[in-house]
Write a protein that holds these residues in place. Structure first.
Motif, PDB file in Angstrom:
ATOM      1  N   GLN A  38       0.891  -1.170  -0.097  1.00  0.00           N
ATOM      2  CA  GLN A  38       0.138  -0.065  -0.036  1.00  0.00           C
ATOM      3  C   GLN A  38       0.946   1.037  -0.090  1.00  0.00           C
ATOM      4  N   ARG A  39       0.687   2.162  -0.972  1.00  0.00           N
ATOM      5  CA  ARG A  39       1.696   3.385  -0.910  1.00  0.00           C
ATOM      6  C   ARG A  39       0.986   4.333   0.038  1.00  0.00           C
ATOM      7  N   ALA A  40       1.761   4.943   1.064  1.00  0.00           N
ATOM      8  CA  ALA A  40       1.471   6.015   1.842  1.00  0.00           C
ATOM      9  C   ALA A  40       1.343   7.271   1.264  1.00  0.00           C
ATOM     10  N   LYS A  41       0.303   8.036   1.794  1.00  0.00           N
ATOM     11  CA  LYS A  41      -0.424   9.369   1.419  1.00  0.00           C
ATOM     12  C   LYS A  41      -0.043  10.388   2.556  1.00  0.00           C
ATOM     13  N   PRO A  42       0.752  11.303   2.562  1.00  0.00           N
ATOM     14  CA  PRO A  42       1.024  12.245   3.541  1.00  0.00           C
ATOM     15  C   PRO A  42      -0.285  12.917   3.963  1.00  0.00           C
ATOM     16  N   GLU A  43      -0.539  13.130   5.008  1.00  0.00           N
ATOM     17  CA  GLU A  43      -1.724  14.026   5.569  1.00  0.00           C
ATOM     18  C   GLU A  43      -1.337  15.421   5.669  1.00  0.00           C
ATOM     19  N   GLY A  44      -2.005  16.524   4.931  1.00  0.00           N
ATOM     20  CA  GLY A  44      -1.405  17.631   5.362  1.00  0.00           C
ATOM     21  C   GLY A  44      -0.160  18.075   5.039  1.00  0.00           C
ATOM     22  N   GLY A  45       0.397  19.178   5.517  1.00  0.00           N
ATOM     23  CA  GLY A  45       1.675  19.686   5.365  1.00  0.00           C
ATOM     24  C   GLY A  45       2.800  18.937   6.436  1.00  0.00           C
ATOM     25  N   SER A  46       2.283  17.868   7.528  1.00  0.00           N
ATOM     26  CA  SER A  46       3.241  17.699   8.496  1.00  0.00           C
ATOM     27  C   SER A  46       4.169  16.664   8.283  1.00  0.00           C
ATOM     28  N   GLY A  47       4.210  15.910   7.034  1.00  0.00           N
ATOM     29  CA  GLY A  47       5.052  14.894   6.603  1.00  0.00           C
ATOM     30  C   GLY A  47       4.860  13.857   7.215  1.00  0.00           C
ATOM     31  N   GLU A  48       3.839  13.509   8.217  1.00  0.00           N
ATOM     32  CA  GLU A  48       3.289  12.469   8.987  1.00  0.00           C
ATOM     33  C   GLU A  48       2.328  11.746   8.034  1.00  0.00           C
ATOM     34  N   VAL A  49       2.580  10.187   7.998  1.00  0.00           N
ATOM     35  CA  VAL A  49       1.682   9.486   7.206  1.00  0.00           C
ATOM     36  C   VAL A  49       0.843   8.444   8.414  1.00  0.00           C
ATOM     37  N   LYS A  50      -0.483   8.480   8.484  1.00  0.00           N
ATOM     38  CA  LYS A  50      -1.269   7.764   9.536  1.00  0.00           C
ATOM     39  C   LYS A  50      -1.946   6.724   9.062  1.00  0.00           C
ATOM     40  N   HIS A  51      -1.715   5.704   9.534  1.00  0.00           N
ATOM     41  CA  HIS A  51      -2.723   4.431   8.969  1.00  0.00           C
ATOM     42  C   HIS A  51      -3.338   3.800  10.172  1.00  0.00           C
ATOM     43  N   GLU A  52      -4.535   3.368  10.117  1.00  0.00           N
ATOM     44  CA  GLU A  52      -5.238   2.565  11.164  1.00  0.00           C
ATOM     45  C   GLU A  52      -5.164   1.024  10.793  1.00  0.00           C
ATOM     46  N   VAL A  53      -4.519   0.315  11.775  1.00  0.00           N
ATOM     47  CA  VAL A  53      -4.179  -1.043  11.607  1.00  0.00           C
ATOM     48  C   VAL A  53      -5.082  -1.933  12.514  1.00  0.00           C
ATOM     49  N   THR A  88       1.627   5.784  12.980  1.00  0.00           N
ATOM     50  CA  THR A  88       2.183   6.967  12.356  1.00  0.00           C
ATOM     51  C   THR A  88       3.764   6.905  11.840  1.00  0.00           C
ATOM     52  N   LEU A  89       3.859   7.041  10.889  1.00  0.00           N
ATOM     53  CA  LEU A  89       5.267   7.016   9.851  1.00  0.00           C
ATOM     54  C   LEU A  89       5.558   8.387   9.885  1.00  0.00           C
ATOM     55  N   THR A  90       6.924   8.639  10.545  1.00  0.00           N
ATOM     56  CA  THR A  90       7.288  10.038  10.748  1.00  0.00           C
ATOM     57  C   THR A  90       8.794  10.183   9.662  1.00  0.00           C
ATOM     58  N   THR A  91       9.668   9.252   9.498  1.00  0.00           N
ATOM     59  CA  THR A  91      10.808   9.377   8.991  1.00  0.00           C
ATOM     60  C   THR A  91      10.690   8.878   7.499  1.00  0.00           C
ATOM     61  N   ASP A  92      11.761   9.353   6.665  1.00  0.00           N
ATOM     62  CA  ASP A  92      11.645   8.749   5.235  1.00  0.00           C
ATOM     63  C   ASP A  92      11.977   7.416   5.095  1.00  0.00           C
ATOM     64  N   ALA A  93      12.674   6.822   6.149  1.00  0.00           N
ATOM     65  CA  ALA A  93      13.154   5.315   5.938  1.00  0.00           C
ATOM     66  C   ALA A  93      11.671   4.649   6.348  1.00  0.00           C
ATOM     67  N   GLU A  94      10.923   4.896   7.426  1.00  0.00           N
ATOM     68  CA  GLU A  94       9.730   4.254   7.633  1.00  0.00           C
ATOM     69  C   GLU A  94       8.829   4.366   6.478  1.00  0.00           C
ATOM     70  N   LYS A  95       8.661   5.540   5.765  1.00  0.00           N
ATOM     71  CA  LYS A  95       7.793   5.631   4.593  1.00  0.00           C
ATOM     72  C   LYS A  95       8.110   4.970   3.449  1.00  0.00           C
ATOM     73  N   LYS A  96       9.554   4.742   3.168  1.00  0.00           N
ATOM     74  CA  LYS A  96      10.056   3.671   1.959  1.00  0.00           C
ATOM     75  C   LYS A  96      10.043   2.476   2.434  1.00  0.00           C
ATOM     76  N   VAL A  97      10.575   2.202   3.512  1.00  0.00           N
ATOM     77  CA  VAL A  97      10.853   0.556   4.007  1.00  0.00           C
ATOM     78  C   VAL A  97       9.498   0.073   4.491  1.00  0.00           C
ATOM     79  N   GLY A  98       8.805   0.791   5.285  1.00  0.00           N
ATOM     80  CA  GLY A  98       7.630   0.429   6.129  1.00  0.00           C
ATOM     81  C   GLY A  98       7.944  -0.251   7.512  1.00  0.00           C
ATOM     82  N   LEU A  99       6.929  -0.260   8.059  1.00  0.00           N
ATOM     83  CA  LEU A  99       6.767  -0.680   9.541  1.00  0.00           C
ATOM     84  C   LEU A  99       6.029  -2.210   9.610  1.00  0.00           C
TER      85      LEU A  99
END
Length: 146
Positions: A38-53, A88-99
């Motif tokens: 699944q591709r992450a989509k940043p919310e707003g201008g914060s740069g954080e990406v949130k997903h409900e799991v 909440t994904l906050t770093t570029d590494a988390e967004k690229k590699v995933g948690l």
């Protein structure tokens, strides 16, 4: 029991290795998303990406579950069992590699009288992203949230 221990070791290894990326590493060409990505989509201008799991283990009775969500934990639970958290994904590494998130279901008595892995499901933002085919695969459920 051996499968549960091996699955738990795999989950722990995945969790430890997932955070070992570098934000400064050279960019690799991105592959298109598959049905289990699944591709992450940043919310707003914060740069954080949130997903409900949501992690679920289905069935009846009680069993142990080992899960990796916001924490790693093993619990004895009443089935059906569900745990939901916002990742909440906050770093570029988390967004690229995933948690990595996962659930290792314990055994439950099947209709044949034998013990089988309980069915498990992972949903991200309401979409099913992983399951163990109603316990038929005798595997854990795991997914990398990006």
């Amino acid at each position: 029991m051996r499968k549960i221990i091996m699955g738990a070791a795999l989950v722990l290894t995945t969790a430890l290795l997932t955070g070992c990326g570098s934000e400064d590493s050279p960019a690799k060409s991105e592959k298109p998303a598959t049905s289990t990505q699944q591709r992450a989509k940043p919310e707003g201008g914060s740069g954080e990406v949130k997903h409900e799991v949501t992690l679920e283990v289905l069935g009846t009775g009680t069993t142990s579950v080992y899960y990796n969500l916001e924490t790693n934990k093993m619990e004895q639970v009443q089935l059906p069992w569900k745990k939901t958290s916002t990742i909440t994904l906050t770093t570029d590494a988390e967004k690229k590699v995933g948690l990595g998130v996962s659930v290792v279901p314990g055994s439950v008595k099947g209709p044949d009288g034998f013990l089988h892995a309980a069915p498990c499901v992972i949903t991200v933002d309401g979409k099913k992203v992983a399951d163990n085919q109603d316990g038929k695969s005798d595997k854990m459920c795991e997914f990398k949230v990006k």
